[in-house]
Scaffold this motif. Structure first.
Motif, PDB file in Angstrom:
ATOM      1  N   LEU A   1       0.820  -1.211   0.000  1.00 40.06           N
ATOM      2  CA  LEU A   1       0.000   0.000   0.000  1.00 40.06           C
ATOM      3  C   LEU A   1       0.857   1.265   0.000  1.00 40.06           C
ATOM      4  CD1 LEU A   1      -2.811  -1.120   2.454  1.00 40.06           C
ATOM      5  CD2 LEU A   1      -2.960  -0.885  -0.037  1.00 40.06           C
ATOM      6  N   SER A   2       1.976   1.219   0.698  1.00 40.49           N
ATOM      7  CA  SER A   2       2.868   2.375   0.739  1.00 40.49           C
ATOM      8  C   SER A   2       3.450   2.648  -0.645  1.00 40.49           C
ATOM      9  CB  SER A   2       3.988   2.125   1.751  1.00 40.49           C
ATOM     10  OG  SER A   2       4.905   3.182   1.738  1.00 40.49           O
ATOM     11  N   TYR A   3       3.973   1.617  -1.282  1.00 41.03           N
ATOM     12  CA  TYR A   3       4.566   1.775  -2.610  1.00 41.03           C
ATOM     13  C   TYR A   3       3.496   2.160  -3.622  1.00 41.03           C
ATOM     14  CZ  TYR A   3       7.418   0.654  -6.734  1.00 41.03           C
ATOM     15  OH  TYR A   3       8.106   0.700  -7.921  1.00 41.03           O
ATOM     16  N   LEU A   4       2.346   1.538  -3.504  1.00 44.59           N
ATOM     17  CA  LEU A   4       1.237   1.842  -4.404  1.00 44.59           C
ATOM     18  C   LEU A   4       0.795   3.290  -4.264  1.00 44.59           C
ATOM     19  CD1 LEU A   4      -0.622   0.657  -6.499  1.00 44.59           C
ATOM     20  CD2 LEU A   4      -2.012  -0.287  -4.669  1.00 44.59           C
ATOM     21  N   SER A   5       0.785   3.787  -3.056  1.00 51.80           N
ATOM     22  CA  SER A   5       0.422   5.178  -2.805  1.00 51.80           C
ATOM     23  C   SER A   5       1.383   6.128  -3.509  1.00 51.80           C
ATOM     24  CB  SER A   5       0.412   5.440  -1.301  1.00 51.80           C
ATOM     25  OG  SER A   5       0.161   6.789  -1.041  1.00 51.80           O
ATOM     26  N   THR A   6       2.674   5.825  -3.436  1.00 48.66           N
ATOM     27  CA  THR A   6       3.681   6.653  -4.102  1.00 48.66           C
ATOM     28  C   THR A   6       3.492   6.630  -5.614  1.00 48.66           C
ATOM     29  OG1 THR A   6       5.273   6.275  -2.333  1.00 48.66           O
ATOM     30  CG2 THR A   6       6.167   6.976  -4.460  1.00 48.66           C
ATOM     31  N   LEU A   7       3.339   5.430  -6.163  1.00 42.58           N
ATOM     32  CA  LEU A   7       3.159   5.304  -7.609  1.00 42.58           C
ATOM     33  C   LEU A   7       1.880   5.994  -8.077  1.00 42.58           C
ATOM     34  CD1 LEU A   7       4.182   1.559  -8.150  1.00 42.58           C
ATOM     35  CD2 LEU A   7       5.477   3.581  -8.849  1.00 42.58           C
ATOM     36  N   ALA A   8       0.806   5.824  -7.327  1.00 41.99           N
ATOM     37  CA  ALA A   8      -0.479   6.417  -7.706  1.00 41.99           C
ATOM     38  C   ALA A   8      -0.395   7.943  -7.670  1.00 41.99           C
ATOM     39  CB  ALA A   8      -1.583   5.920  -6.781  1.00 41.99           C
ATOM     40  N   ARG A   9       0.250   8.480  -6.645  1.00 39.37           N
ATOM     41  CA  ARG A   9       0.414   9.933  -6.546  1.00 39.37           C
ATOM     42  C   ARG A   9       1.160  10.459  -7.764  1.00 39.37           C
ATOM     43  NH1 ARG A   9       2.852  10.045  -2.029  1.00 39.37           N
ATOM     44  NH2 ARG A   9       4.956  10.254  -2.833  1.00 39.37           N
ATOM     45  N   GLU A  10       2.248   9.785  -8.141  1.00 38.06           N
ATOM     46  CA  GLU A  10       3.033  10.216  -9.292  1.00 38.06           C
ATOM     47  C   GLU A  10       2.247  10.116 -10.600  1.00 38.06           C
ATOM     48  OE1 GLU A  10       6.512   7.775  -9.065  1.00 38.06           O
ATOM     49  OE2 GLU A  10       7.426   9.022  -7.524  1.00 38.06           O
ATOM     50  N   ALA A  11       1.328   9.173 -10.667  1.00 32.57           N
ATOM     51  CA  ALA A  11       0.534   8.972 -11.883  1.00 32.57           C
ATOM     52  C   ALA A  11      -0.764   9.773 -11.856  1.00 32.57           C
ATOM     53  CB  ALA A  11       0.222   7.489 -12.051  1.00 32.57           C
ATOM     54  N   GLY A  12      -1.002  10.512 -10.751  1.00 32.88           N
ATOM     55  CA  GLY A  12      -2.235  11.278 -10.641  1.00 32.88           C
ATOM     56  C   GLY A  12      -3.465  10.408 -10.480  1.00 32.88           C
ATOM     57  N   ARG A  13      -3.294   9.272  -9.811  1.00 31.20           N
ATOM     58  CA  ARG A  13      -4.389   8.324  -9.624  1.00 31.20           C
ATOM     59  C   ARG A  13      -4.677   8.146  -8.149  1.00 31.20           C
ATOM     60  NH1 ARG A  13      -3.872   3.724 -13.579  1.00 31.20           N
ATOM     61  NH2 ARG A  13      -5.479   2.796 -12.271  1.00 31.20           N
ATOM     62  N   GLU A  14      -5.825   7.595  -7.872  1.00 33.87           N
ATOM     63  CA  GLU A  14      -6.227   7.272  -6.504  1.00 33.87           C
ATOM     64  C   GLU A  14      -6.024   5.779  -6.265  1.00 33.87           C
ATOM     65  OE1 GLU A  14      -7.549   9.343  -4.078  1.00 33.87           O
ATOM     66  OE2 GLU A  14      -7.079  11.014  -5.399  1.00 33.87           O
ATOM     67  N   VAL A  15      -5.715   5.414  -5.022  1.00 29.38           N
ATOM     68  CA  VAL A  15      -5.604   4.010  -4.645  1.00 29.38           C
ATOM     69  C   VAL A  15      -6.964   3.562  -4.124  1.00 29.38           C
ATOM     70  CG1 VAL A  15      -4.478   2.347  -3.125  1.00 29.38           C
ATOM     71  CG2 VAL A  15      -3.171   4.277  -4.042  1.00 29.38           C
ATOM     72  N   PRO A  16      -7.578   2.574  -4.764  1.00 31.15           N
ATOM     73  CA  PRO A  16      -8.864   2.084  -4.274  1.00 31.15           C
ATOM     74  C   PRO A  16      -8.719   1.479  -2.879  1.00 31.15           C
ATOM     75  CG  PRO A  16      -8.345   1.160  -6.445  1.00 31.15           C
ATOM     76  CD  PRO A  16      -7.129   1.869  -5.958  1.00 31.15           C
ATOM     77  N   GLU A  17      -9.779   1.528  -2.112  1.00 34.45           N
ATOM     78  CA  GLU A  17      -9.756   0.940  -0.775  1.00 34.45           C
ATOM     79  C   GLU A  17     -10.090  -0.542  -0.862  1.00 34.45           C
ATOM     80  OE1 GLU A  17     -11.565   2.934   2.429  1.00 34.45           O
ATOM     81  OE2 GLU A  17     -11.170   4.915   1.599  1.00 34.45           O
ATOM     82  N   GLY A  18      -9.658  -1.287   0.141  1.00 33.16           N
ATOM     83  CA  GLY A  18     -10.012  -2.697   0.246  1.00 33.16           C
ATOM     84  C   GLY A  18      -9.305  -3.602  -0.748  1.00 33.16           C
ATOM     85  N   LEU A  19      -8.109  -3.212  -1.187  1.00 34.57           N
ATOM     86  CA  LEU A  19      -7.384  -4.026  -2.154  1.00 34.57           C
ATOM     87  C   LEU A  19      -6.906  -5.337  -1.544  1.00 34.57           C
ATOM     88  CD1 LEU A  19      -5.080  -1.376  -3.868  1.00 34.57           C
ATOM     89  CD2 LEU A  19      -7.090  -2.488  -4.840  1.00 34.57           C
ATOM     90  N   THR A  20      -6.914  -6.372  -2.357  1.00 37.67           N
ATOM     91  CA  THR A  20      -6.304  -7.639  -1.963  1.00 37.67           C
ATOM     92  C   THR A  20      -4.836  -7.606  -2.356  1.00 37.67           C
ATOM     93  OG1 THR A  20      -6.754  -8.671  -4.092  1.00 37.67           O
ATOM     94  CG2 THR A  20      -8.452  -8.910  -2.377  1.00 37.67           C
ATOM     95  N   LYS A  21      -4.069  -8.571  -1.858  1.00 42.02           N
ATOM     96  CA  LYS A  21      -2.660  -8.659  -2.234  1.00 42.02           C
ATOM     97  C   LYS A  21      -2.520  -8.798  -3.743  1.00 42.02           C
ATOM     98  CE  LYS A  21      -0.848 -10.916   1.909  1.00 42.02           C
ATOM     99  NZ  LYS A  21      -0.237 -12.167   2.423  1.00 42.02           N
ATOM    100  N   ALA A  22      -3.352  -9.635  -4.333  1.00 37.86           N
ATOM    101  CA  ALA A  22      -3.259  -9.878  -5.769  1.00 37.86           C
ATOM    102  C   ALA A  22      -3.582  -8.616  -6.565  1.00 37.86           C
ATOM    103  CB  ALA A  22      -4.185 -11.019  -6.178  1.00 37.86           C
TER     104      ALA A  22
END
Length: 76
Positions: A36-57
């Motif tokens: 989630l931490s890495y995804l948050s960084t990538l999403a911020r850089e891409a101008g995207r939101e991280v959906p809630e309730g994500l599974t590992k996959a």
């Protein structure tokens, strides 16, 4: 003082990473903190939101998707 012996850390099987996410034994568990931490960084850089309730996959799939759009990830 505990008389329980700590469990040895398991080394991830490199073949597990190559499995499709739908075949992961733990793919339906909640995404991990590091994911989630890495995804948050990538999403911020891409101008995207991280959906809630994500599974590992799903988090892994989204990381792969966003890495392609990130200037910090060097395409190999």
């Amino acid at each position: 003082m505990s008389d329980q012996t700590p469990m040895p850390e398991q080394t991830p099987d490199p073949q597990d990473a190559a499995k499709p996410t739908e075949e992961w034994a733990t793919g339906d568990e909640p995404a991990t903190g590091p994911q989630l931490s890495y995804l948050s960084t990538l999403a911020r850089e891409a101008g995207r939101e991280v959906p809630e309730g994500l599974t590992k996959a799903r988090a892994s799939e989204l990381i792969d998707e966003l890495q392609g759009a990130s200037p910090r990830v060097d395409p190999q």
